[in-house]
Every structure is written in structure tokens, then in C-alpha cells.
Design a protein around this motif. Structure first.
Motif, mmCIF file in Angstrom:
data_model
loop_
_atom_site.group_PDB
_atom_site.id
_atom_site.type_symbol
_atom_site.label_atom_id
_atom_site.label_comp_id
_atom_site.label_asym_id
_atom_site.label_seq_id
_atom_site.Cartn_x
_atom_site.Cartn_y
_atom_site.Cartn_z
ATOM 1 N N SER A 140 0.836 -1.192 0.000
ATOM 2 C CA SER A 140 0.000 0.000 0.000
ATOM 3 C C SER A 140 0.875 1.248 0.000
ATOM 4 C CB SER A 140 -0.905 0.027 1.218
ATOM 5 O OG SER A 140 -1.466 1.313 1.326
ATOM 6 N N PRO A 141 0.553 2.201 -0.866
ATOM 7 C CA PRO A 141 1.305 3.448 -0.858
ATOM 8 C C PRO A 141 0.805 4.430 0.199
ATOM 9 C CG PRO A 141 -0.208 3.424 -2.711
ATOM 10 C CD PRO A 141 -0.414 2.138 -1.968
ATOM 11 N N ALA A 142 -0.343 4.164 0.811
ATOM 12 C CA ALA A 142 -0.973 5.248 1.576
ATOM 13 C C ALA A 142 -1.624 4.861 2.896
ATOM 14 C CB ALA A 142 -2.021 5.923 0.701
ATOM 15 N N ASN A 143 -1.842 3.567 3.191
ATOM 16 C CA ASN A 143 -2.535 3.225 4.446
ATOM 17 C C ASN A 143 -1.636 3.524 5.632
ATOM 18 O OD1 ASN A 143 -3.746 0.137 3.025
ATOM 19 N ND2 ASN A 143 -4.644 2.161 2.953
ATOM 20 N N THR A 144 -2.173 4.276 6.582
ATOM 21 C CA THR A 144 -1.337 4.570 7.738
ATOM 22 C C THR A 144 -1.897 4.018 9.038
ATOM 23 O OG1 THR A 144 -2.418 6.709 7.960
ATOM 24 C CG2 THR A 144 -0.364 6.665 6.726
ATOM 25 N N TYR A 145 -3.076 3.428 9.016
ATOM 26 C CA TYR A 145 -3.672 2.944 10.264
ATOM 27 C C TYR A 145 -2.771 1.898 10.902
ATOM 28 C CZ TYR A 145 -6.771 0.665 13.538
ATOM 29 O OH TYR A 145 -7.291 0.114 14.677
ATOM 30 N N ILE A 146 -2.468 2.103 12.169
ATOM 31 C CA ILE A 146 -1.456 1.268 12.837
ATOM 32 C C ILE A 146 -1.851 -0.206 12.922
ATOM 33 C CG2 ILE A 146 -2.421 2.051 15.038
ATOM 34 C CD1 ILE A 146 0.291 1.526 16.265
ATOM 35 N N GLY A 147 -3.144 -0.467 13.226
ATOM 36 C CA GLY A 147 -3.576 -1.837 13.497
ATOM 37 C C GLY A 147 -3.462 -2.793 12.321
ATOM 38 N N LEU A 148 -3.196 -2.278 11.120
ATOM 39 C CA LEU A 148 -3.096 -3.157 9.956
ATOM 40 C C LEU A 148 -1.870 -4.054 10.045
ATOM 41 C CD1 LEU A 148 -3.942 -0.600 7.125
ATOM 42 C CD2 LEU A 148 -5.456 -2.282 8.140
ATOM 43 N N THR A 149 -0.808 -3.579 10.674
ATOM 44 C CA THR A 149 0.425 -4.364 10.705
ATOM 45 C C THR A 149 0.920 -4.666 12.097
ATOM 46 O OG1 THR A 149 1.699 -2.337 10.575
ATOM 47 C CG2 THR A 149 1.278 -3.490 8.506
ATOM 48 N N LYS A 150 0.570 -3.840 13.065
ATOM 49 C CA LYS A 150 1.146 -4.081 14.397
ATOM 50 C C LYS A 150 0.154 -3.744 15.487
ATOM 51 C CE LYS A 150 3.766 0.083 13.359
ATOM 52 N NZ LYS A 150 5.069 0.645 13.153
ATOM 53 N N PRO A 151 0.387 -4.264 16.698
ATOM 54 C CA PRO A 151 -0.521 -3.979 17.789
ATOM 55 C C PRO A 151 -0.527 -2.489 18.126
ATOM 56 C CG PRO A 151 1.290 -5.405 18.516
ATOM 57 C CD PRO A 151 1.507 -5.125 17.087
ATOM 58 N N GLY A 152 -1.594 -2.024 18.709
ATOM 59 C CA GLY A 152 -1.680 -0.601 19.047
ATOM 60 C C GLY A 152 -3.055 -0.055 18.741
ATOM 61 N N GLY A 153 -3.809 -0.783 17.909
ATOM 62 C CA GLY A 153 -5.185 -0.374 17.619
ATOM 63 C C GLY A 153 -6.133 -1.141 18.528
ATOM 64 N N GLU A 154 -7.016 -1.912 17.932
ATOM 65 C CA GLU A 154 -7.932 -2.738 18.716
ATOM 66 C C GLU A 154 -7.168 -3.950 19.279
ATOM 67 O OE1 GLU A 154 -11.172 -1.820 19.132
ATOM 68 O OE2 GLU A 154 -10.632 -0.011 18.013
ATOM 69 N N PRO A 155 -7.710 -4.573 20.345
ATOM 70 C CA PRO A 155 -6.968 -5.662 21.005
ATOM 71 C C PRO A 155 -6.602 -6.831 20.088
ATOM 72 C CG PRO A 155 -8.886 -5.022 22.297
ATOM 73 C CD PRO A 155 -8.956 -4.237 21.031
ATOM 74 N N ASP A 156 -7.496 -7.209 19.177
ATOM 75 C CA ASP A 156 -7.212 -8.402 18.367
ATOM 76 C C ASP A 156 -6.488 -8.057 17.058
ATOM 77 O OD1 ASP A 156 -9.409 -7.036 17.602
ATOM 78 O OD2 ASP A 156 -10.633 -8.781 17.120
ATOM 79 N N GLU A 157 -6.036 -6.821 16.938
ATOM 80 C CA GLU A 157 -5.284 -6.457 15.736
ATOM 81 C C GLU A 157 -3.797 -6.709 15.990
ATOM 82 O OE1 GLU A 157 -8.092 -2.928 13.883
ATOM 83 O OE2 GLU A 157 -6.459 -2.414 15.200
ATOM 84 N N PRO A 158 -2.981 -6.976 14.985
ATOM 85 C CA PRO A 158 -3.360 -7.142 13.580
ATOM 86 C C PRO A 158 -3.748 -8.569 13.203
ATOM 87 C CG PRO A 158 -0.989 -7.179 13.806
ATOM 88 C CD PRO A 158 -1.538 -7.036 15.186
ATOM 89 N N GLU A 159 -3.720 -9.503 14.182
ATOM 90 C CA GLU A 159 -3.881 -10.925 13.841
ATOM 91 C C GLU A 159 -5.166 -11.194 13.076
ATOM 92 O OE1 GLU A 159 -2.987 -9.880 16.875
ATOM 93 O OE2 GLU A 159 -0.880 -10.477 16.745
ATOM 94 N N LYS A 160 -6.242 -10.449 13.410
ATOM 95 C CA LYS A 160 -7.524 -10.788 12.802
ATOM 96 C C LYS A 160 -7.556 -10.550 11.293
ATOM 97 C CE LYS A 160 -10.045 -6.464 13.605
ATOM 98 N NZ LYS A 160 -11.226 -5.867 14.182
ATOM 99 N N TYR A 161 -6.607 -9.757 10.795
ATOM 100 C CA TYR A 161 -6.592 -9.502 9.352
ATOM 101 C C TYR A 161 -5.873 -10.600 8.580
ATOM 102 C CZ TYR A 161 -8.005 -4.931 10.961
ATOM 103 O OH TYR A 161 -8.679 -3.909 11.572
ATOM 104 N N TYR A 162 -5.192 -11.495 9.292
ATOM 105 C CA TYR A 162 -4.384 -12.500 8.597
ATOM 106 C C TYR A 162 -4.854 -13.892 8.982
ATOM 107 C CZ TYR A 162 -1.653 -8.315 7.880
ATOM 108 O OH TYR A 162 -1.277 -7.036 7.546
ATOM 109 N N PRO A 163 -5.972 -14.350 8.419
ATOM 110 C CA PRO A 163 -6.541 -15.650 8.820
ATOM 111 C C PRO A 163 -5.597 -16.820 8.579
ATOM 112 C CG PRO A 163 -7.724 -14.722 6.920
ATOM 113 C CD PRO A 163 -6.833 -13.652 7.455
ATOM 114 N N THR A 164 -4.713 -16.725 7.588
ATOM 115 C CA THR A 164 -3.815 -17.865 7.338
ATOM 116 C C THR A 164 -2.632 -17.844 8.293
ATOM 117 O OG1 THR A 164 -2.476 -16.612 5.751
ATOM 118 C CG2 THR A 164 -4.352 -17.825 4.866
#
Lengths: 416, 361
Positions: A140-164
Motif C-alpha cells: 500500500s502506498p498510503a494506508n497509515t492505520y497502525i492496526g493493519l500491521t502491528k498492535p496498538g489499535g484494537e486488542p485483536d489487531e493485527p492478527e484478525k486480518y491474517y486468517p492464514t
């Protein structure tokens, strides 16, 4: 009679289906076997309608330019490129259903080995899990939301985005934990002692506002209030009137231009809070010329943080890119244009490396994307860390002066 | 002696009323009283802040009221919820914007009227924009009625509702093609400066502008419906279409005039909305239309006074909620109030259709 006809048509239909299936199978074998003449496809996924469309168009141009510069090839693999639109005219901005639809379609198309995008973090939240199941690498050239890649957003982030359980998502822009720190640092440098934080209740805006709040607390800046505004409201006068009564030194808005940020600034001034007395600080979500034209006089003096550098502060390679882009398209680059160019080049390099080692598949390309190290591009020299985040930490602050964004200074969040 | 008896019977009647009331309505009364007392306490604590928020609520509500009137007028006469009305309002703001830009159909008629134009020119520009938008939206509304509603007058009501939704989509897409899918700025023709000398209470020239447009329109509308022959015809058609036709009232023309009035109000409120907020967007008709429709239902749909009361109430409730509860809760508060009102008064605060049909519930 009609029964017979039905039987015949069924048989014909079956034959046609078998023929098509056979051809498809044959085609696949040809593609895999020939190696040298292999063609793969990459797609971008950006909001091409709404307030962001000018910027998105420059980003698509930048990606095309990166492919053209390599004569449409990465190593000896032919590159096909398709630009997808994740916005709908009805919404006037990115649309959750459209994001999901685009991701589903791409997941089915085996030819696609790389995905550049999306632009909005809220869209990424929808797309990452779908493409994760499909094993498709994303930059992504532009996503800055922290929870997409590392903890710091919601409690179950970022694991919930990567089901595999395997990561498939990377970004070339600095994430919001650092943009949040930059916003708070800016306030500290400007002598702000109290701040009122607003957000637009979206993944990106709320997440960023959370980060700002946290950093402000750490720096000892008093957070007087924190609210998510109703973006369907006609205006924000009563909210601004309430805030004026609290007398903060600054107002921070975490959100995007599509959610009526210009109205917010207008009503801030209307409530008697000028941008000199009460600073207005917004993030890269409103770092668009639209903010200037919609806000008019009211936008004057507003501060904008950006999880990267404006074109004037880019490396030599970056300057070269800006010049080439502007001569080629006779159009000015926007803040994210260089980031789209960088994302495309990282993707193409990954495909090239994969082709040298063997077959180009989603799996090998994904592996090579994460292997990007000491990459020297338009943004500087950087690597992806294991979360898929860039190792760059420099952010910039701009201020609206005489109806234009003026670069103010660079903040290095890594030093905090 | 007689007065004493009268008081006695009256108080007895009140006690009887309380005795016969249900528990749920007692709770509702207690809740309302509690909220009002809370607000009053706040008002006494910080009178200036309360007054400012009240004024903000009333001006925002006044614009909603004008839109709500359009819904209620049409509902009062043919019992149709005209979903296209909100989008007509949006077209009104776009027409106003185009007039102010000076370039109409690609023809540069005059230089754009902006903040830098002189005061007389700005006033003239605002007036022309208002009148052009009112005329355009009035005619547009009549046209919509002719094309989409009139052929279906005897069809099941659901069919007309669907064509209304269809018209709404068509208008929204017209707006989309016209000004693009982004917020468009309005020129700042009216000063945002405070009229009042002190800073404690804010009442801007813009707020005065809203009052100066809304009040005459409301007075004119109530005069038209209450005291003219055509208004009488409208009330008659609202009561009974067939009987009205039998006594020689031209029903089709009366319905057209109702739509014309609704459109005129939509045009006026569209321009006012743009000048007041400074920004408009193609889907503003949906968001504002939803609140306006809510206002009409809250006050009692079909009831003109009800629409005005409902609009002002929603404006004030959202301002108070922004101040004392939190802006994230405002939509929830508004619709909770709507639900509560409808539970206890299913026909809205002032009862449905009473004013158009000649008073009384």
C-alpha cells in the motif's frame, strides 16, 4: 418435441463447456512452461472518484510510468497492469462493498501476482483478509492505520486480518503511531498546552486520533476532550461552540477530506477560534488541494502532518522522479504520487527477483516483497521490517499559507 | 364560591386524568420533566452558553423546518412521502451556486459574485440566487409530479412511493454529474461576524439571514393556505378529493400548486443552506432530507405547524445533545426522541394532517 430440443441444447452446452475448459487448461500449461515469455498481472486499487480522484489519477500515472520505464517487463516477465477503482459515485469516496468486490475478483484471477493499494485504511481492513486467503502480496502506498500491521489499535489487531497466519501486506508509508507522535510533537514545539481531539469515526481517523491522544498524554499535553463527530450533520457549529468554551490551544482532527473536514474548519472560525489563537492540526487525510479550495480563507494557517515527505524534500532520485513525471504528464505531483511510484517499483523488483530464482507465482512474489532490503528509491534507502512496515521514520509538517501547502519542517519520529 | 367549585372540578379532573393514565405515559411525563429540569439547571448555570447553543439549534432547525414543510405539504394533500423532495433541495443549492458563479449553461453572463464584491451587489446576488432557485425548484417539483406521480394517482400507494424513490435517485445522479462527487464550496457572501456586541452569545449575520428568509416564507405560506381561495381549495382537496371535485375544484391544478409550493420552499432552503454552511454536496439532499422527514413525522406529518415545530425541535435537540451529551450520541438522541414521541403519540406531536384539513385533531 420440446423435450428433445432441450436434450439437444443441453448436450451442445456441455460440449461447449468441455471445449472452453480444455482450452483454459491448455493455456495454463503454456503459460507455466514457456517461462521466458510469461505474462503476469499486477493491479492497483485506489479511489478514482470523489475528492481524492485527482491524487489517485496521479498515482495510477506513476505506476504506469514505473512499468513503462522498464518497457513493460520485470526481468524477462511481461507485466500487465490494471487500475481498479474502489470508490463509487454514490458514496463520493471509497466504498466497503466495492473494496470487497475488487479483492474477491482479484483473488479468483490466478494471473494476478501483485496488488498495489488500497488508499484508505478502512478499505484495507476489508481487503487484507480476502487477499490473505488468496496469498496475494499487497503493497500500500498510503494506508497509515497502525492496526493493519502491528498492535496498538484494537486488542485483536493485527492478527484478525491474517486468517492464514502468514503476512501478505506491506506499506511504504510511515504508520500512524509515528504520525500520531509527530502531531503531538508539533503541538509541543508550538507551545500547545491543551488540545481537543476530534475524529470522523472511521478506521483511519479514529485510529490516528487515538495515537495522537496517547502521544499527547506522554508529552504532558492536556487532552481536554475527545469526540467522534457526526459527519452527516449540516454543520459542526454547536460542537465548535462547546469547544470554544473549553478554550483549548489546539484542535486536532483525525479524518479524511470526504468527511467534511473543510466544514469543520469553517465552523471552528465561525465559533470565534482563529487558526492563530487555536491551532488546527489535521493528518495526511486532508492533505489535498480540495481542502484548500473548500476551506478557502478558513483553511489559512492550518497545520497538516504527513507520514512522509513532500516532493521538495525527497531524495535526489525523488527529485528526478518529480521532474520526469511533470514533464511526462504535464501535471503536478500530489503528496502520494511518489509513494505509488515507489510501491510499483518495489513490486516490479520483487517480480524480477522471483523470475530470476524460478517461477513467478503469488507465493514467490510475496516472499520477495518481504525480502526488500536496503532498497534505494525515491523515498530514500529503506527496508521492510517483519511486519511489512517501512524502516523510514521521517514525517513532515506543512502549513497552509496564502492558499497553498507550505512545507514547514521534518519531524523524525524515530528519535522520540 | 363558583370559582372555587370550578377549581375543584378542574383539579378533580386532573387527578382523574392521572389515575386513568397508564404507567408508561406517567414514566414518559416524568422523563420529559426530568430532562427539562436538567436543561433548565444548565441554563441557569451558564446562561450565555445555553443561549448560544439554543440560537444555533434554532437556526439549524429553521432550515430543516423549511425542507420538512415540503414533505408535509405533499403528504397532507395526496398522502405521498415525496422522497425526491430532499434531492430537489440539493438541486436548489446547486442552482443558487450556479447563479452566483455568473456562468449559466456555459455562458458567462456576469462576473462571479464573491466575498470581494460590494455589499449591494452581494445582496442583489443573494436575492437573485434565491428567486431563481425557488422558481427552478418549484417548476421541477411540478414536473416531477406530472411525470412520476400523476399517472399513478389511482395505483396502489406503494407504486407511487417507489417512483418517488426513483426520482430521488435520478435527481441525485443529476447532481452528481453536475457538480461532481465532492463537496463544493459556496462563496462567503454573508458575513460570519457577530451582530451582538459581546462575545458571550454568538448571533451572526448569517443567522439573521436565515431568520429573514424563513419567517416571511412561513408567514406567506400560512396566509396562502389559510386566507386565499386557492388555499381553501387545497384544504378541501386534502379532506376529500372526490367531494372537492364535485363542488367544482380543479383537483389536478390544486395538487400541482401544492407541489409548486413545496418546490419553492426546497429552492429557498437549498440556497440558504449553501450560503449558511458554505459547503454543499450532491448527497446533501439525502442526509438533510432524512432529518427533515424525521422533523415532519415528529411534528405530525401533514401538519404544517407540526413540521416547523419538529424542525426547530430537532435543531435544538441536536445542539443540546452536542453540548451536554456528546456529539457522537446526537443521531441516537434524535431518533430516540422520535421513537419515544411516536410510541406515546403515534400521530406526532401536533397530530397529523390537522392544519391542512382545517384544524383540530
Amino acid at each position: 418435441m420440446s423435450g428433445l430440443r432441450r436434450v439437444i441444447s443441453l448436450v451442445v452446452l456441455g460440449m461447449v463447456a468441455a471445449l472452453v475448459a480444455g482450452c483454459g487448461g491448455g493455456g495454463d500449461q503454456g503459460g507455466g512452461g514457456s517461462g521466458g515469455g510469461q505474462t503476469v498481472k499486477i493491479v492497483s486499487d485506489l479511489p478514482l472518484q470523489g475528492a481524492n480522484r485527482f491524487q489517485s489519477t496521479t498515482m495510477v500515472n506513476a505506476i504506469e510510468m514505473a512499468i513503462d520505464e522498464r518497457n513493460g517487463k520485470a526481468g524477462n516477465v511481461n507485466i500487465e497492469y490494471e487500475s481498479q477503482d474502489n470508490a463509487t459515485a454514490q458514496a463520493g469516496q471509497w466504498d466497503e462493498a466495492k473494496c470487497a468486490e475488487n479483492a474477491q475478483t482479484a483473488a479468483q484471477d490466478e494471473e494476478i501476482v501483485g496488488w498495489i493499494g488500497p488508499f484508505n485504511s478502512g478499505c484495507a481492513v476489508v481487503e487484507i483478509p480476502i487477499l490473505n486467503e488468496a496469498g496475494l502480496g499487497m503493497i500500500s502506498p498510503a494506508n497509515t492505520y497502525i492496526g493493519l500491521t502491528k498492535p496498538g489499535g484494537e486488542p485483536d489487531e493485527p492478527e484478525k486480518y491474517y486468517p492464514t497466519g502468514e503476512r501478505n501486506y506491506t506499506r511504504v508509508i510511515v504508520a500512524d503511531d509515528e504520525q500520531g507522535q509527530a502531531g503531538a510533537l508539533l503541538m509541543e514545539e508550538e507551545g500547545v498546552e491543551s488540545v481537543y481531539i476530534l475524529d470522523d469515526k472511521e478506521t483511519y481517523g479514529k485510529g490516528l486520533a487515538d495515537q495522537v491522544q496517547q502521544s499527547a498524554d506522554e508529552l504532558g499535553i492536556q487532552v481536554i476532550g475527545r469526540e467522534g463527530v457526526d459527519t452527516t450533520a449540516a454543520n459542526f457549529r454547536s460542537v465548535m461552540n462547546k469547544i470554544a468554551r473549553e478554550d483549548p490551544d489546539a484542535i486536532y482532527f483525525g479524518g479524511i477530506i470526504e468527511n467534511n473536514a473543510a466544514q469543520l474548519v469553517k465552523d471552528k472560525l465561525g465559533a470565534g477560534m482563529s487558526n492563530d489563537d487555536v491551532l488546527f492540526i489535521g493528518p495526511d487525510g486532508i492533505f489535498l488541494d480540495e481542502f484548500l479550495s473548500q476551506g478557502g480563507e478558513a483553511a489559512e494557517g492550518a497545520y497538516i502532518t504527513f507520514g512522509g515527505l513532500p516532493e521538495s524534500e525527497l531524495s535526489d532520485k525523488g527529485q528526478q522522479f518529480v521532474q520526469e513525471y511533470e514533464s511526462r504528464y504535464d501535471d503536478e505531483v500530489q503528496p502520494y504520487t511518489a509513494y505509488a511510484y515507489e510501491a510499483a517499483n518495489v513490486m516490479l523488483d520483487a517480480i524480477e527477483r522471483a523470475s530470476k530464482k524460478g517461477e513467478v507465482t503469488r507465493e514467490t512474489v510475496l516472499k520477495e516483497i518481504f525480502a526488500t532490503e536496503d532498497y534505494s528509491g525515491v523515498l530514500g534507502t529503506w527496508s521492510f521490517d517483519e511486519d511489512g512496515d517501512t524502516t523510514l521514520t521521517e514525517l513532515s509538517v506543512q502549513r497552509v499559507e496564502n492558499g497553498e501547502f507550505e512545507y514547514q519542517r521534518t519531524i523524525d519520529a524515530g528519535e522520540m | 364560591m363558583t370559582t372555587g367549585e370550578a377549581t375543584k372540578t378542574r383539579s378533580a379532573a386532573v387527578i382523574d386524568g392521572i389515575k386513568s393514565s397508564t404507567w408508561s405515559s406517567r414514566i414518559a411525563v416524568a422523563l420529559t420533566a426530568f430532562l427539562l429540569v436538567m436543561l433548565l439547571v444548565r441554563a441557569v448555570q451558564e446562561p450565555a452558553l445555553f443561549t448560544s447553543q439554543l440560537l444555533i439549534g434554532l437556526t439549524n432547525g429553521a432550515i430543516l423546518s423549511l425542507i420538512a414543510l415540503g414533505y408535509t405539504l405533499v403528504y397532507g394533500i395526496i398522502e405521498l412521502i415525496n422522497f425526491a423532495h430532499g434531492d430537489n433541495f440539493m438541486i436548489g443549492s446547486f442552482v443558487g451556486l450556479t447563479v452566483l458563479s455568473g456562468t449559466i449553461f456555459g455562458l458567462g453572463l456576469f462576473a462571479p459574485i464573491t466575498i470581494n464584491s460590494g455589499a449591494p451587489l452581494r445582496i442583489l446576488g443573494v436575492l437573485i440566487a434565491l428567486f431563481v432557485a425557488m422558481a427552478a425548484c418549484g417548476l421541477l417539483n411540478v414536473g416531477i409530479e406530472r411525470v412520476a406521480y400523476k399517472p399513478l394517482r389511482n395505483a396502489p400507494r406503494l407504486a407511487v412511493l417507489i417512483t418517488a424513490i426513483g426520482m430521488s435517485f435520478i435527481l441525485q445522479n443529476v447532481g452528481l454529474v453536475w457538480k461532481g462527487p465532492i463537496q463544493v464550496p459556496f462563496p462567503e457572501l454573508i458575513s460570519s461576524a457577530n451582530i451582538l456586541p459581546s462575545d458571550a452569545i454568538i448571533f451572526r449575520w448569517k443567522d439573521l439571514f436565515v431568520v429573514l428568509v424563513t419567517v416571511p416564507l412561513l408567514v406567506a405560506l400560512s396566509y396562502f393556505i389559510g386566507s386565499t381561495k386557492q388555499g381553501k381549495a387545497m384544504r378541501a382537496v386534502a379532506q376529500d378529493k372526490d367531494a372537492a371535485a364535485m363542488v367544482g375544484i380543479n383537483v389536478n391544478r390544486t395538487i400541482s400548486i401544492t407541489f409548486l409550493l413545496g418546490g419553492i420552499l426546497a429552492g429557498a432552503s437549498g440556497v440558504m443552506y449553501g450560503l449558511f454552511n458554505g459547503i454543499t454536496i450532491f448527497n446533501v439532499g439525502f442526509t438533510q432530507g432524512l432529518y427533515a422527514f424525521t422533523a415532519a413525522v415528529l411534528g405530525g406529518i401533514g401538519n404544517l405547524t407540526g413540521a416547523v415545530v419538529g424542525g426547530l425541535l430537532i435543531g435544538v435537540i441536536s445542539a443540546m445533545s452536542d453540548q451536554y451529551i456528546g456529539t457522537s450520541w446526537t443521531p441516537i438522541v434524535i431518533f430516540s426522541v422520535l421513537i419515544l414521541v411516536l410510541v406515546f403519540r403515534p400521530r406526532g406531536l401536533l397530530g397529523d394532517r390537522s392544519a391542512v384539513q382545517g384544524g383540530g385533531e
